[in-house]
Scaffold this motif. Structure first.
Motif: not given
Length: 331
Positions: A213-214, A225-226, A247-248, A256-259
């Motif tokens: 998480l960042d 990141t996965l 979660y983020p 905005v959340a990014v995966f």
């Protein structure tokens, strides 16, 4: 050309010959629900129909009627007279380079849709492709929306609305859900199978992912990141990362959340989720993808650092634009 519900209903009702039903690669609840729902409905309509996916179905959908009839293939070699493609409007998103069918129909609800098919219906304001499919099925023959059709449709609506929690949920969505429940659907059957069958490996994967998480753009963007190695270390399946982006997204102050998901070396799948102010569909479109205003994504090649730099520049512009629009609306 975007056709009306009545036009698509009449077209499907009169279809003849061999019919293929498919959807996008790495299918989610709406993709599976809509395509399987149509497969089961068309069988009841007396049609010669087959369902084929590029990727396997996540195990937690194994309770759906007819799921065992889904064929998973690298390519489609059999010839068809018609293909019905649900929840996606671009051929490349199905994962197949070619679909050997004489005529094609697209049923979709993505705002960035650019249908390539001979016939298409796209309604971006509707909650899901499953909801749209249900409305079309009712125009064809409501008596055929029996349990094997109703359960996949209900499941897709539940998953694409975030259990009726997203702002794409309308009064009509709830009315349709009620009608499906009246057909014998037990809501807890869906909830239990989709959301309450977690393997311990999923939580081991979540632990690894959350450690990445960042934040960026003044903490308005949170990202996780996965890496492929995480799947090996945890023993988890790729589909078990579904929902991790929430979660983020839930963090106070995050817009905005990014995966970032590593699919292969220098090949990434990127998911975007907005809390409503930022239109991530436009951002995803500029990155080569698409989706909805609050949920979208894209796939791209390159190093993670390169992708982040490019994406965060686009997100910064989108966030600034959203803030200007909000200020303009102030009295």
């Amino acid at each position: 050309m975007n056709h009306s519900r009545e036009e698509i209903a009449n077209l499907i009702k009169d279809l003849e010959g061999k019919i293929l039903v498919t959807t996008h690669k790495n299918p989610d609840g709406d993709a599976i629900g809509s395509s399987l729902g149509w497969h089961n409905f068309l069988k009841r309509l007396g049609k010669n129909v087959k369902i084929i996916y590029k990727d396997r179905v996540p195990f937690f959908f194994d309770f759906l009627p007819g799921i065992e009839e889904i064929n998973v293939k690298e390519e489609i070699t059999e010839e068809f007279d018609w293909v019905i493609i649900t929840d996606v409007s671009e051929l490349k998103r199905t994962g197949f380079e070619d679909i050997p069918a004489k005529k094609s129909i697209v049923i979709d609800h993505h705002i960035t849709a650019e249908p390539f098919a001979d016939y298409s219906i796209v309604e971006p304001e509707i909650s899901s492709t499953c909801e749209l499919s249900y409305e079309i099925m009712k125009l064809i023959n409501p008596a055929l929306i029996e349990y094997p059709v109703a359960l996949p449709i209900y499941t897709g609506i539940v998953t694409d609305t975030g259990k009726f929690g997203y702002n794409n949920t309308s009064p009509t969505t709830h009315k349709i859900a009620a009608e499906l429940i009246e057909k014998g659907i037990d809501p807890y059957v869906v909830t239990k199978n989709i959301f309450e069958r977690n393997r311990i490996q999923k939580f081991k994967l979540l632990e690894l992912v959350l450690k990445t998480l960042d934040f960026s753009i003044g903490n308005k963007v949170a990202h996780i990141t996965l890496f492929k190695k995480f799947l090996e270390e945890s023993g988890a399946y790729p589909e078990e990362s579904e929902g991790f982006i929430n979660y983020p997204r839930s963090i106070i102050g995050v817009e905005v959340a990014v995966f970032f998901k590593e699919i292969d070396e220098n090949y990434w799948k990127v998911s975007l989720r907005s809390k409503g102010n930022v239109n991530v569909a436009e951002v995803a479109k500029r990155m080569g993808g698409g989706g909805h205003k609050m949920a979208s994504g894209f796939e791209t090649r390159g190093s993670l650092e390169e992708i982040k730099n490019k994406l965060f520049k686009e997100l910064e512009l989108a966030i600034e634009s959203a803030e200007f629009e909000r200020m303009d609306r102030l009295p």
